[in-house]
Write an enzyme that holds these catalytic residues in place. Structure first.
Site, PDB file in Angstrom:
ATOM      1  N   GLU A 166       0.809  -1.754  -0.241  1.00  0.00           N
ATOM      2  CA  GLU A 166      -0.169  -0.292   0.517  1.00  0.00           C
ATOM      3  C   GLU A 166       0.878   1.507  -0.020  1.00  0.00           C
ATOM      4  O   GLU A 166       0.908   2.370   0.821  1.00  0.00           O
ATOM      5  CB  GLU A 166      -1.211  -0.226   0.738  1.00  0.00           C
ATOM      6  CG  GLU A 166      -1.993  -0.882   1.436  1.00  0.00           C
ATOM      7  CD  GLU A 166      -2.635  -1.056   1.756  1.00  0.00           C
ATOM      8  OE1 GLU A 166      -3.082  -0.402   2.664  1.00  0.00           O
ATOM      9  OE2 GLU A 166      -4.175  -1.967   1.965  1.00  0.00           O
ATOM     10  N   GLU A 374      -5.501  -8.662   0.860  1.00  0.00           N
ATOM     11  CA  GLU A 374      -5.576  -8.722   2.272  1.00  0.00           C
ATOM     12  C   GLU A 374      -7.708  -8.196   1.699  1.00  0.00           C
ATOM     13  O   GLU A 374      -7.816  -7.233   0.656  1.00  0.00           O
ATOM     14  CB  GLU A 374      -5.300  -7.242   2.852  1.00  0.00           C
ATOM     15  CG  GLU A 374      -4.108  -7.214   3.452  1.00  0.00           C
ATOM     16  CD  GLU A 374      -3.856  -5.659   4.374  1.00  0.00           C
ATOM     17  OE1 GLU A 374      -4.537  -4.521   4.057  1.00  0.00           O
ATOM     18  OE2 GLU A 374      -2.424  -5.529   4.478  1.00  0.00           O
TER      19      GLU A 374
END
Ligand code: BGP
Length: 473
Positions: A166, A374
């Site tokens: 991320e 995720e």
């Protein structure tokens, strides 16, 4: 009818070093920027830290045993750079490597595929102090050296590698909102650090190829598709803008080695475009990932934002529903409430259809296999007296998202696996330990370490069945 999940589908779950390991100062570990940042008053929920976290460092065997009993096929975890090279660019700490040797061997012994994240936000503090971390080009070399050590050590053991986790989140929260280290609010520095992170990402992928590592590598990107609030043309335009600024701005670089025009021109007009040096674009183009890692939690709904409109906004880190405020970029977009979806206690939209859309959009724009690295629900859980946790809301959430994945597979998307966030409960960076994601409950009050006992939630047993039946339950 829906296509079946592929036979070798990776039913997994995930974590990150700082959020689970604890042992913040043990066995020669150096300080990371997160070890430092959490000490600043008011930055995290009630000042919680990962000093002890859920003590995975000492309890990894117990945690892996729980995974094995559940039948888990893959476990995504991250390596703490400051365990391997405590000051970031100096001596290698053999003790730190030994922890990951043991963890990886334990996983393999139980038939669990390790998915190793090189960087989940915890750059050594020494590099931050020495040259400003991601703002200096020196980090490209230092990060590549660190990655190289892991590539060589775990080649043939680890088949799936995540380069950066991320990048969009650690860059924007770190340099736009001062909500992550290095605790800065400066757009110019933000875009520069981001460019350097892109180069570092490309550099490790290139090294991976040079070493001819037996496996696959890709970044994990936090992507939630954008919806326009309604069909007003300006709101539609805002949605296009949001996709460009919050998704293509990163993923186009990973896959095409190019910055999207719309954003680049905007940055030039504002004097915010990063400085490109000779060879940069060639490096970016030379490092196409093998897969795109997708971290999916929610979609974004946006509307037109006038030139004098909102910018910063407010995150809900307290778990008090409705305490977040709209954010945006003046003249570009601003976030809006989606009237069709429910929200969590932390104001995250619950939207399984959005996962199907995310998979399809990534597939059609980038044509790469996708690993869902995720997906999960942060919620309050209650430990009953008999040691059970009835998290039917989490089962409901995950069940709908698993179905969305199957629908996307039926649509033709190549999905390698699905890792839930998270395996055990763990530290939620800004939200303390009360926002729980795990299949395994960890008895840990906010500021009290307790004995950190593990308990299986109802969702643990539900996922066990999902794995056993390859997604049929
Ligand atoms: C992602 C991170 C994870 C994790 C998750 C949940 O952005 O990669 O590390 O924390 O989000 O977020 P939060 O803990 O803020 O609820």
């Amino acid at each position: 009818t829906l296509d079946a999940f592929p036979d070798n589908f990776l039913w997994g779950s995930a974590s990150a070093a700082y959020q689970v390991e604890g042992a913040a100062k043990e066995d020669g570990k150096g300080e990371s920027v997160w070890d430092r940042f959490v000490q600043i008053p008011g930055k995290t929920y009630k000042g919680t830290t990962g000093d002890v976290a859920v003590d995975h460092y000492h309890r990894y065997k117990e945690d892996v045993a729980l995974m094995a009993e559940q039948g888990l096929k893959a476990y995504r975890f991250s390596v703490a750079w400051s365990r391997i090279i405590p000051d970031g660019d100096g001596e290698v700490n053999e003790k730190g490597l030994e922890f990951y040797d043991k963890l990886i061997d334990e996983l393999l012994a139980h038939g669990i595929e390790p998915v190793l994240t090189l960087y989940h936000w915890d750059i050594p503090q020494a590099l931050q102090d020495k040259y400003g971390g991601w703002e200096s080009r020196q980090v490209i070399e230092d990060f590549t050296r660190y990655a190289d050590i892991l590539f060589q050590r775990y080649n043939n053991k680890v088949k799936y590698w995540v380069s950066l986790n991320e990048q969009n989140i650690f860059i924007m929260l770190g340099y736009r909102m001062a909500a992550h280290p290095p605790n800065v609010v400066d757009e110019k520095r933000m875009y520069q650090a981001n460019h350097i992170a892109n180069l570092a990402n490309a550099s490790v992928i290139r090294r991976f190829r040079e070493l001819d590592i037996n496996g696959q590598i890709g970044p994990s990107f936090a992507y939630g598709p954008t919806y326009a609030l309604d069909s007003h043309p300006l709101n539609q335009l805002a949605a296009e803008n949001n996709e460009a600024f919050n998704a293509h701005w990163w993923m186009d670089v990973y896959v095409f080695g190019e910055y999207p025009k719309v954003v680049w021109k905007y940055l030039e007009r504002k004097g915010l475009a990063p400085a490109i040096e000779e060879g940069d674009m060639a490096l970016l183009k030379s490092a196409k990932p093998d897969f795109m890692g997708l971290n999916y939690y929610q979609t974004a709904t946006v509307e037109h934002n006038p030139i004098d409109g909102v910018s910063s906004g407010k995150m809900n880190t307290s778990g008090k529903k409705g305490s977040s405020e709209a954010s945006g970029l003046p003249g570009v977009f601003k976030t809006a409430d989606n009237p069709y979806v429910e929200q969590t206690d932390w104001d995250w939209d619950i939207d399984p259809v959005g996962l199907r859309i995310a998979l399809r959009r990534i597939d059609s724009r980038y044509n790469l296999p996708i690993m869902i690295t995720e997906n999960g629900l942060g919620a309050y859980d209650k430990l009953e007296e008999d040691g059970s946790i009835h998290d039917d809301y989490r089962i409901d959430f995950l069940r709908k998202h698993v179905k969305a994945v199957q629908e996307a597979i039926t649509d033709g998307v190549n999905v390698l696996g699905y890792c839930t966030w998270s395996y055990t409960d763990l530290l939620s960076w800004l939200n303390g330990y009360q926002k729980r994601y795990g299949f395994v409950y960890v008895d840990r009050e906010e500021l009290d370490e307790k004995e950190l006992k593990r308990y299986k939630k109802d969702s643990y047993f539900w996922y066990k069945k999902v794995i056993e039946t390859n997604g049929k339950e």
